[in-house]
Design a protein around this motif. Structure first.
Motif, PDB file in Angstrom:
ATOM      1  N   GLU A  83     -12.927 -53.587  74.064  1.00 27.52           N
ATOM      2  CA  GLU A  83     -13.319 -52.701  72.974  1.00 27.52           C
ATOM      3  C   GLU A  83     -13.675 -53.508  71.729  1.00 27.52           C
ATOM      4  N   LEU A  84     -12.884 -54.529  71.433  1.00 29.85           N
ATOM      5  CA  LEU A  84     -13.173 -55.377  70.276  1.00 29.85           C
ATOM      6  C   LEU A  84     -14.491 -56.122  70.445  1.00 29.85           C
ATOM      7  N   LYS A  85     -14.747 -56.632  71.650  1.00 29.79           N
ATOM      8  CA  LYS A  85     -16.014 -57.315  71.896  1.00 29.79           C
ATOM      9  C   LYS A  85     -17.182 -56.370  71.652  1.00 29.79           C
ATOM     10  N   HIS A  86     -17.052 -55.144  72.154  1.00 28.91           N
ATOM     11  CA  HIS A  86     -18.116 -54.155  71.989  1.00 28.91           C
ATOM     12  C   HIS A  86     -18.332 -53.851  70.507  1.00 28.91           C
ATOM     13  N   ASN A  87     -17.231 -53.652  69.773  1.00 29.90           N
ATOM     14  CA  ASN A  87     -17.336 -53.348  68.345  1.00 29.90           C
ATOM     15  C   ASN A  87     -17.955 -54.496  67.568  1.00 29.90           C
ATOM     16  N   ILE A  88     -17.612 -55.722  67.923  1.00 32.12           N
ATOM     17  CA  ILE A  88     -18.175 -56.879  67.227  1.00 32.12           C
ATOM     18  C   ILE A  88     -19.673 -56.960  67.489  1.00 32.12           C
ATOM     19  N   LYS A  89     -20.074 -56.788  68.750  1.00 34.22           N
ATOM     20  CA  LYS A  89     -21.498 -56.834  69.073  1.00 34.22           C
ATOM     21  C   LYS A  89     -22.255 -55.740  68.323  1.00 34.22           C
ATOM     22  N   LYS A  90     -21.681 -54.551  68.278  1.00 37.89           N
ATOM     23  CA  LYS A  90     -22.319 -53.436  67.591  1.00 37.89           C
ATOM     24  C   LYS A  90     -22.449 -53.726  66.098  1.00 37.89           C
ATOM     25  N   THR A  91     -21.390 -54.243  65.508  1.00 40.94           N
ATOM     26  CA  THR A  91     -21.407 -54.556  64.084  1.00 40.94           C
ATOM     27  C   THR A  91     -22.422 -55.639  63.776  1.00 40.94           C
ATOM     28  N   VAL A  92     -22.473 -56.655  64.618  1.00 40.32           N
ATOM     29  CA  VAL A  92     -23.434 -57.740  64.398  1.00 40.32           C
ATOM     30  C   VAL A  92     -24.854 -57.198  64.478  1.00 40.32           C
ATOM     31  N   LYS A  93     -25.116 -56.355  65.460  1.00 38.05           N
ATOM     32  CA  LYS A  93     -26.463 -55.793  65.589  1.00 38.05           C
ATOM     33  C   LYS A  93     -26.833 -54.952  64.371  1.00 38.05           C
ATOM     34  N   GLU A  94     -25.871 -54.206  63.846  1.00 33.25           N
ATOM     35  CA  GLU A  94     -26.143 -53.333  62.713  1.00 33.25           C
ATOM     36  C   GLU A  94     -26.240 -54.095  61.396  1.00 33.25           C
ATOM     37  N   LYS A  95     -25.399 -55.082  61.202  1.00 33.33           N
ATOM     38  CA  LYS A  95     -25.266 -55.719  59.893  1.00 33.33           C
ATOM     39  C   LYS A  95     -26.046 -57.023  59.736  1.00 33.33           C
ATOM     40  N   VAL A  96     -26.234 -57.745  60.821  1.00 36.17           N
ATOM     41  CA  VAL A  96     -26.863 -59.055  60.709  1.00 36.17           C
ATOM     42  C   VAL A  96     -28.353 -58.920  60.959  1.00 36.17           C
ATOM     43  N   ASN A  97     -29.128 -59.398  60.006  1.00 40.13           N
ATOM     44  CA  ASN A  97     -30.570 -59.357  60.120  1.00 40.13           C
ATOM     45  C   ASN A  97     -31.087 -60.777  59.953  1.00 40.13           C
ATOM     46  N   VAL A  98     -31.563 -61.343  61.027  1.00 38.52           N
ATOM     47  CA  VAL A  98     -32.076 -62.700  60.989  1.00 38.52           C
ATOM     48  C   VAL A  98     -33.582 -62.639  60.894  1.00 38.52           C
ATOM     49  N   SER A  99     -34.118 -63.290  59.891  1.00 39.08           N
ATOM     50  CA  SER A  99     -35.561 -63.333  59.772  1.00 39.08           C
ATOM     51  C   SER A  99     -35.998 -64.785  59.718  1.00 39.08           C
ATOM     52  N   VAL A 100     -37.045 -65.070  60.446  1.00 34.45           N
ATOM     53  CA  VAL A 100     -37.592 -66.414  60.484  1.00 34.45           C
ATOM     54  C   VAL A 100     -38.905 -66.383  59.726  1.00 34.45           C
ATOM     55  N   LYS A 101     -39.015 -67.244  58.732  1.00 38.26           N
ATOM     56  CA  LYS A 101     -40.225 -67.289  57.932  1.00 38.26           C
ATOM     57  C   LYS A 101     -40.911 -68.625  58.181  1.00 38.26           C
ATOM     58  N   PRO A 102     -41.931 -68.616  59.016  1.00 38.18           N
ATOM     59  CA  PRO A 102     -42.632 -69.867  59.278  1.00 38.18           C
ATOM     60  C   PRO A 102     -43.390 -70.323  58.038  1.00 38.18           C
ATOM     61  N   SER A 103     -43.442 -71.625  57.841  1.00 46.56           N
ATOM     62  CA  SER A 103     -44.106 -72.151  56.660  1.00 46.56           C
ATOM     63  C   SER A 103     -45.510 -72.651  56.946  1.00 46.56           C
ATOM     64  N   SER A 104     -45.910 -72.700  58.209  1.00 44.40           N
ATOM     65  CA  SER A 104     -47.257 -73.153  58.534  1.00 44.40           C
ATOM     66  C   SER A 104     -47.803 -72.322  59.696  1.00 44.40           C
ATOM     67  N   ALA A 105     -49.097 -72.439  59.878  1.00 46.80           N
ATOM     68  CA  ALA A 105     -49.743 -71.707  60.970  1.00 46.80           C
ATOM     69  C   ALA A 105     -49.216 -72.190  62.322  1.00 46.80           C
ATOM     70  N   GLU A 106     -48.889 -73.498  62.426  1.00 46.43           N
ATOM     71  CA  GLU A 106     -48.366 -74.034  63.683  1.00 46.43           C
ATOM     72  C   GLU A 106     -46.999 -73.416  64.009  1.00 46.43           C
ATOM     73  N   GLU A 107     -46.157 -73.324  62.986  1.00 41.82           N
ATOM     74  CA  GLU A 107     -44.834 -72.721  63.195  1.00 41.82           C
ATOM     75  C   GLU A 107     -44.967 -71.252  63.570  1.00 41.82           C
TER      76      GLU A 107
END
Length: 121
Positions: A50-74
């Motif tokens: 149950e704790l594993k499920h809650n942690i995964k759910k919380t991470v999905k809801e709260k953590v937002n990872v964005s990758v900002k490439p700095s060049s056209a190659e990236e």
């Protein structure tokens, strides 16, 4: 004297009886403790899942990872890692931006990525 012998015999039998009862009660108590321990282990497993499920759910809801490439190659490399559904969603987002803002307002790196993925088609 016979009464003394009878009394000793009674004391001896009472002692044997006490040992037998103690052993029996100890076994029952031990079995009960094992059962409670097994229940506790099972409850612990359920709680852990149950704790594993809650942690995964919380991470999905709260953590937002964005990758900002700095060049056209990236950006091109990032697009290469995307699934077809993600690329389709990106194409729709680019088309929406073009229709809302006009094609000149779309950043050059997004235009380059669009050309590399064939989003114009």
């Amino acid at each position: 004297m016979e009464k003394l012998g009878d009394n000793i015999k009674k004391i001896l039998l009472a002692g044997i009886g006490a040992v037998a009862v103690t052993a029996e009660k100890s076994k029952d108590l031990l079995d009960e403790m094992v059962e409670k321990g097994e229940l506790t282990v099972e409850q612990g497993k359920v709680l852990n899942e149950e704790l594993k499920h809650n942690i995964k759910k919380t991470v999905k809801e709260k953590v937002n990872v964005s990758v900002k490439p700095s060049s056209a190659e990236e950006l091109s490399e990032l697009l290469g890692k995307m699934s077809s559904e993600q690329i389709k969603a990106l194409k729709e987002q680019i088309q929406k931006m073009e229709s809302e803002n006009g094609e000149d307002d779309v950043p050059d790196d997004i235009k380059d990525a669009q050309e590399n993925t064939g989003a114009d088609e």
